[in-house]
Design an enzyme around this catalytic site. Structure first.
Site, PDB file in Angstrom:
ATOM      1  N   HIS A   1       0.861  -1.184   0.000  1.00  0.00           N
ATOM      2  CA  HIS A   1       0.000   0.000   0.000  1.00  0.00           C
ATOM      3  C   HIS A   1       0.895   1.230   0.000  1.00  0.00           C
ATOM      4  O   HIS A   1       1.707   1.424   0.908  1.00  0.00           O
ATOM      5  CB  HIS A   1      -0.924   0.021   1.219  1.00  0.00           C
ATOM      6  CG  HIS A   1      -1.895   1.164   1.197  1.00  0.00           C
ATOM      7  ND1 HIS A   1      -3.159   1.063   0.644  1.00  0.00           N
ATOM      8  CD2 HIS A   1      -1.779   2.444   1.641  1.00  0.00           C
ATOM      9  CE1 HIS A   1      -3.785   2.228   0.763  1.00  0.00           C
ATOM     10  NE2 HIS A   1      -2.968   3.080   1.365  1.00  0.00           N
ATOM     11  N   CYS A   2       0.742   2.065  -1.020  1.00  0.00           N
ATOM     12  CA  CYS A   2       1.593   3.243  -1.180  1.00  0.00           C
ATOM     13  C   CYS A   2       0.802   4.485  -0.784  1.00  0.00           C
ATOM     14  O   CYS A   2      -0.187   4.829  -1.453  1.00  0.00           O
ATOM     15  CB  CYS A   2       2.085   3.360  -2.617  1.00  0.00           C
ATOM     16  SG  CYS A   2       3.120   4.820  -2.908  1.00  0.00           S
TER      17      CYS A   2
END
Length: 338
Positions: free
Chosen positions: A178-179
């Site tokens: 997850h960025c």
């Protein structure tokens, strides 16, 4: 088929207070029952069976940290745009130099922001939430002897190589990580756009860093009052900040770009390497994996964040409908052996 519970639980919060006491015993029974299954019977269902129900809808994660990081990303690109255009290119006496560098930088910046938008607003491969019902599993028409797995957090049937994201609150197919900078997971459907985003940011960082060096040399040889429309102290501060930003993001995005390309070529996601899940599936060759991630055979569309973009929307009745019913209690569901 295991009988469902009589009370539908909240997919976001897992089991209620009433079912927590028996969870440990139920889980131990499931593990012992799964141990008697032969290896060929423990088959996770393919990702092709369960598709995302929001593939044609706008996808946006309402996460405060991610939204702030995404806004900061756009502001940093716009700051670089301001310094490059108004501090370095417009005051330049060489029209050809200004035109060429202006077209190149603005084109790369536009592609970078477009890739960021697609990575942020594209469904990364979310599994429909709360579909772990007896009716839905029966609708899959799986073979007897197969075993399916339920995510205890979002109560969805997990396809092969899917992982739960605590920020998106969904199971994501081929989730890499997850960025927060794109306010989204990097998964099966948007990995290409994330790769393009890191590539174009690295290119504009390198380009702006090169222009800053040449502009400093030009100003040292000429009068500082003539090489910029701003005062000499303001010009130096703006150029130093841009140089620091470009150098920082050049290193960061280059590493991320190389990591993502390596993950695609080895057919391993970051979370799979972190959890030690590698080697549990048949890996595809590097070139086939690149074609699958980039959307087809090699062409210029690989570098375009607009490939696969469609303006039309599917009618509501065309969206996937998950059969209603009570959520099944077990996290490991065995298809009956008839």
């Amino acid at each position: 088929m295991k009988s469902p519970v009589h009370r539908c639980r909240d997919p976001e919060h897992g089991r209620g207070e009433h079912g927590r006491g028996d969870h440990g015993r139920a889980e131990s029974r499931q593990e012992s029952r799964a141990g008697y299954l032969q290896a060929e019977q423990r088959i996770p269902i393919s990702k092709d069976i369960i598709t995302s129900s929001s593939a044609s809808a706008m996808w946006f994660i309402r996460d405060a940290c991610g939204i702030v990081c995404a806004v900061i990303t756009w502001m940093l690109v716009l700051y670089a745009e301001f310094v490059v255009v108004f501090v370095m290119l417009l005051p330049s006496k060489n029209l050809t130099y200004s035109l060429i560098n202006g077209v190149v930088f603005n084109s790369l910046a536009f592609l970078a922001l477009a890739s960021h938008f697609r990575a942020m607003c594209t469904d990364p491969g979310a599994v429909p939430k709360g579909n772990a019902t007896k009716e839905y599993i029966e609708s899959l028409q799986l073979k007897p002897g197969q075993v399916v797995y339920k995510c205890p957090k979002c109560c969805s049937i997990k396809p092969d190589r899917a992982h739960h994201c605590s920020v998106c609150k969904r199971c994501i197919r081929k989730m890499d990580h997850h960025c927060p900078w794109v306010n989204n997971c990097v998964g099966e459907n948007n990995q290409k756009y994330f790769v393009l985003f890191t590539m174009y940011i690295a290119l504009i960082s390198l380009h702006s860093l090169t222009m800053v060096v040449f502009h400093f040399l030009y100003c040292f040889e000429d009068d500082w009052t003539k090489c910029s429309s701003f005062s000499p102290p303001a010009t130096v501060i703006l150029l130093i900040l841009l140089c620091f930003e470009a150098l920082l993001f050049l290193i960061f995005t280059s590493v991320m770009f190389g990591t993502q390309v390596h993950s695609i070529c080895t057919d391993e996601t970051g979370i799979e390497r972190l959890k030690g899940e590698t080697g549990k599936w048949d890996k595809v060759p590097c070139w086939e994996a690149m074609q699958a991630a980039c959307g087809g055979p090699f062409s210029l569309s690989w570098c375009s964040p607009f490939s696969g973009l469609r303006c039309e929307r599917r009618p509501l009745e065309a969206l996937e409908e998950v059969p209603q019913g009570d959520i099944i209690e077990e996290d490991i569901i065995e298809i009956p052996l008839y």
